[in-house]
Every structure is written in C-alpha cells, then in structure tokens.
Design a protein around this motif. Structure first.
Motif, short mmCIF file in Angstrom:
data_model
loop_
_atom_site.label_atom_id
_atom_site.label_comp_id
_atom_site.label_asym_id
_atom_site.label_seq_id
_atom_site.Cartn_x
_atom_site.Cartn_y
_atom_site.Cartn_z
N ARG A 71 0.88 -1.00 -0.18
CA ARG A 71 -0.20 -0.27 -0.15
C ARG A 71 0.57 0.57 0.03
NH1 ARG A 71 -5.48 -0.29 0.91
NH2 ARG A 71 -4.67 1.72 2.02
N MET A 72 0.55 2.18 -0.52
CA MET A 72 1.23 3.73 -1.01
C MET A 72 0.77 4.95 -1.09
SD MET A 72 3.19 3.40 -4.22
CE MET A 72 4.13 1.55 -3.97
N SER A 73 0.94 6.08 -1.12
CA SER A 73 0.10 6.72 -1.91
C SER A 73 1.16 7.57 -2.68
CB SER A 73 0.15 8.31 -0.13
OG SER A 73 -0.71 8.88 -0.82
N VAL A 74 0.19 8.37 -3.98
CA VAL A 74 1.48 8.35 -5.28
C VAL A 74 0.35 9.65 -5.98
CG1 VAL A 74 1.80 5.67 -5.57
CG2 VAL A 74 -0.65 6.67 -6.11
N ASN A 75 1.23 10.42 -6.46
CA ASN A 75 0.90 11.05 -7.21
C ASN A 75 0.45 10.58 -8.87
OD1 ASN A 75 0.78 12.97 -5.04
ND2 ASN A 75 2.80 13.43 -5.50
N LEU A 76 -0.77 10.94 -9.41
CA LEU A 76 -0.93 10.71 -10.87
C LEU A 76 -0.81 11.48 -11.39
CD1 LEU A 76 -1.90 7.46 -12.58
CD2 LEU A 76 -3.45 8.29 -11.53
N THR A 77 -0.46 11.34 -13.12
CA THR A 77 -1.13 12.52 -13.89
C THR A 77 -1.21 11.71 -15.24
OG1 THR A 77 1.13 13.04 -15.10
CG2 THR A 77 0.56 14.17 -13.12
N ILE A 78 -2.59 11.98 -16.22
CA ILE A 78 -2.38 11.09 -17.77
C ILE A 78 -2.34 11.71 -18.91
CG2 ILE A 78 -3.76 9.47 -19.04
CD1 ILE A 78 -4.43 8.31 -15.90
N SER A 79 -2.14 12.20 -19.46
CA SER A 79 -2.09 13.33 -20.59
C SER A 79 -2.31 12.61 -21.92
CB SER A 79 -1.06 14.08 -20.50
OG SER A 79 -0.84 14.66 -18.96
N PRO A 80 -2.59 13.08 -23.04
CA PRO A 80 -2.61 12.38 -23.64
C PRO A 80 -1.60 12.96 -25.02
CG PRO A 80 -3.91 13.80 -24.71
CD PRO A 80 -3.35 14.14 -22.68
N VAL A 81 -0.56 12.35 -25.73
CA VAL A 81 0.72 12.77 -26.68
C VAL A 81 0.17 13.57 -27.25
CG1 VAL A 81 2.34 11.81 -27.70
CG2 VAL A 81 1.39 10.51 -26.26
N GLY A 82 0.65 14.51 -27.51
CA GLY A 82 0.30 15.69 -28.70
C GLY A 82 0.12 15.38 -30.16
N THR A 83 1.01 14.99 -30.44
CA THR A 83 1.06 13.72 -31.98
C THR A 83 0.27 13.74 -32.17
OG1 THR A 83 3.19 13.57 -31.60
CG2 THR A 83 3.43 15.48 -32.34
N ASP A 84 -0.03 12.98 -31.42
CA ASP A 84 -0.68 11.55 -31.87
C ASP A 84 -2.17 11.29 -30.20
OD1 ASP A 84 -2.72 9.19 -31.89
OD2 ASP A 84 -1.06 7.69 -33.26
N PRO A 85 -3.07 12.17 -30.56
CA PRO A 85 -4.25 11.67 -29.08
C PRO A 85 -4.96 10.63 -28.70
CG PRO A 85 -5.46 13.03 -30.82
CD PRO A 85 -3.50 12.43 -31.46
N SER A 86 -4.55 9.48 -29.62
CA SER A 86 -4.80 7.93 -29.14
C SER A 86 -3.53 7.36 -28.45
CB SER A 86 -4.98 7.58 -30.38
OG SER A 86 -3.45 7.22 -31.23
N TRP A 87 -2.54 8.16 -27.97
CA TRP A 87 -1.83 7.51 -27.08
C TRP A 87 -1.32 8.51 -25.60
CZ3 TRP A 87 0.32 2.99 -28.35
CH2 TRP A 87 0.51 2.52 -29.00
#
Length: 340
Positions: A71-87
């Motif tokens: 168990r842990m506490s985390v910081n998370l980000t998710i962002s689309p790849v600018g050149t290909d928003p499907s990644w």
C-alpha cells in the motif's frame, strides 16, 4: 524518480521506463500488454472510469493505491501525446511525507516556489520518461538528441529544487558546533571536487582564530553555504594574477550586528569571511547579488547566493558582500551567534 508508462487508448501498457520497471517489479517486456489500472490498484475506481469515459487529462495527488501487495500514496498524471491523441503518457510518483494539501502559509508568495515546482515537475517527468523510452527505439546516431533532452530536463529540475529550497520553511537543527571543523570540511570538499581541473586553480588559505568558542549553527547547512561561497571565489580567481582565496574566522567583538528574528535580538559575534582577488561582481548587480536570478556568471542560475542568504538567516545569522577596489578584494562575510 517518476515512473512513466506509454498507454494505448484502452489503457494497455506499450512501453515503460526503468523507474516503472522498479515500481512494478517487472521488466518492460513483461509489462507490455498489461492494463495499467490492473497493476496500479486504486482504492477508488474513478480514475479507471474517467479514463475509459474519455477524460484523459487527469491529475491526482496523494491517492491511496496498492502495487504488488504494497500500500502506498501516489501522485498520478495522465496526458494525451500531443502528436497522436490516441496514445497517453501516465506518470506515477510515490508520495513521500504529507502532501495532501498546502498549508495556509505555503499558499503565500513565500510558498509559491513549492507550488510552482510541483506543477512543473509533473510534465517534466513525462518529458524525461518519454526521452528514456525513445532512447530504446532509436539508433546510435539519434542518441545524442535523447541525451540532450534528458540532460536539459534534469537541469531544469535542479533549478526547481533550488527554488523550492528558497520557499521551504523547515526548521534547522542549530546547536553548538565546532566552527573550524565545519569550515575545513567545506574546504576539503571543494578541493576534492576541483582537483581534476586541467587549469591552474585557486589556492585556499586558512586564517583562523583558534580561540573562537563554539558557534550556534546547523553544521550541514553552514557547510553547504561555505561550499557555495568557496566555489564562487575559486571561479572568480581563475583569471586573476593572484589566485589566493582566503578563509578567515574571527570574533567580531567591536561589531554590533544584531538580527531581529523570532521576536528577539540576537548578537552575531562569530565571523567567517571568504575573500578572493578576482575581478569582482559587476557594479550593476552588486547591490542585488543576493536576489534570486541575479548572476554575473555567463551560465549562472542566480540562485546560489539567494539560497545562501536564506539558509544563513534561518540560522539567525547575517551574510553580506563588500568590494575593496583599492586592495582588489571581494569579501563575503557570514555573522552567526555564539553558542551559550
């Protein structure tokens, strides 16, 4: 260190950087093809739901999660790849300590570097992780570009770390300390670091008052400040006809320096001076030499002396700069309280 994952539109791992391999205890080859949210088990399933619902720009701090039964506490980000928003790029960092929110004083201008630093480091980690992933796919001829990206990101992160130090409010461990032991440790560190230089370097000379009583200081912090001043003095002396850097200590009995801090006056009779015979600081910035982002060095960041002043003041001390044109000397003097 930030774990970085490259995900497809279904949340499946395509690539992973070394920090992600360490976090999950699996190689990139084994991680590829697995669902990220299956490996990173959040107590609240809303992140998986938001991702699959198309809300792909996610930022979360201090989130409870479980990885490999830990168990842990985390910081998370998710962002689309600018050149290909499907990644998408996912970054994960373990939250060490209490970062559930900023205290009221940290939302002030003094705490601004901490807040700004946190916001900048998230995209920086994604850039660095992407460069690491790219390095595994490109040929030797393009490795230089990947190295440049990684090196420059690390340089920016270092600047941010120093900015955050300027805004920190951590209490120092001030106690009676052997001043000359601290000074000699700083000198030894600078000499060792500069021993491999190919050009004639400065000669550091000690002029100590052996009768000084213990100083009230945080030994590690004072050593850090002295290393900064010594490196600056040695750099300034490289092109001088006299490459001597003098470190003096004395009891300033005739001086009446006082620091009004913490609601009381503090006498500062212990003096440490670092003196060089270089060209000196440019007149246009001499009065602002302790301000952030002010530097006369071609590649200077302008944070070293600002941080030095902040740390000295945290020890209830005072730091000053003078230039004696007649003698051709630049002096930085630290005044600190004597231990009871």
């Amino acid at each position: 260190m930030f774990a970085v994952l490259l995900l497809d539109g279904r949340g499946t791992i395509v690539q992973a950087n070394p920090a992600a391999e360490n976090l999950f205890g699996q190689s990139e080859k084994r991680l590829a093809g697995k669902e990220a949210f299956a490996l990173l088990n959040f107590e609240n399933d809303r992140f998986r739901q938001q991702f699959h619902a198309g809300e792909v720009r996610l930022i979360a701090r201090s989130v409870a999660a479980e990885v490999n039964d830990r168990r842990m506490s985390v910081n998370l980000t998710i962002s689309p790849v600018g050149t290909d928003p499907s990644w998408y790029v996912m970054t994960i960092s373990e939250n060490i300590g209490n970062e559930t929110g900023y205290a009221a004083e940290d939302r002030s201008l003094v705490g601004a570097p901490n807040i700004l630093g946190h916001e900048i480091k998230n995209p920086l980690s994604a850039i660095r992780g992407a460069a690491q992933l790219l390095a595994r796919k490109i040929g030797p001829g393009e490795m230089k570009l990947s190295d440049i990206i990684t090196r420059e990101v690390d340089r920016i992160a270092d600047i941010i770390d120093r900015m955050q130090q300027l805004g920190s409010r951590g209490a120092l461990d001030t106690r009676p300390s052997n001043l000359h032991g601290i000074v000699r440790n700083a000198i030894a560190t600078v000499r060792a670091a500069r021993s491999t230089t190919t050009e004639a370097d400065a000669v550091i000379v000690e002029e100590f008052d052996p009768s000084l009583p213990p100083v009230l200081a945080d030994a590690a912090t004072l050593e850090q400040v002295l290393i900064n001043l010594l490196v600056n003095a040695c750099d300034a002396s490289v092109d001088s006809h006299d490459r001597t850097v003098v470190v003096q200590t004395r009891y300033a009995s005739g001086l009446s320096f006082k620091a009004i801090r913490f609601g009381r006056a503090v006498r500062l009779p212990i003096e440490i001076a670092v003196i060089d015979r270089g060209a000196g600081i440019a007149p246009g910035i001499a009065e602002r030499v302790f301000d952030p982002f002010v530097s006369s060095k071609p590649k200077g960041q302008g944070l070293g002396l600002a941080l030095a002043r902040k740390l000295v003041e945290d020890m209830q001390g005072r730091i000053s700069h003078t230039r004696d044109e007649k003698r051709g000397e630049t002096s930085f003097r630290i005044h600190l309280p004597m231990a009871e």
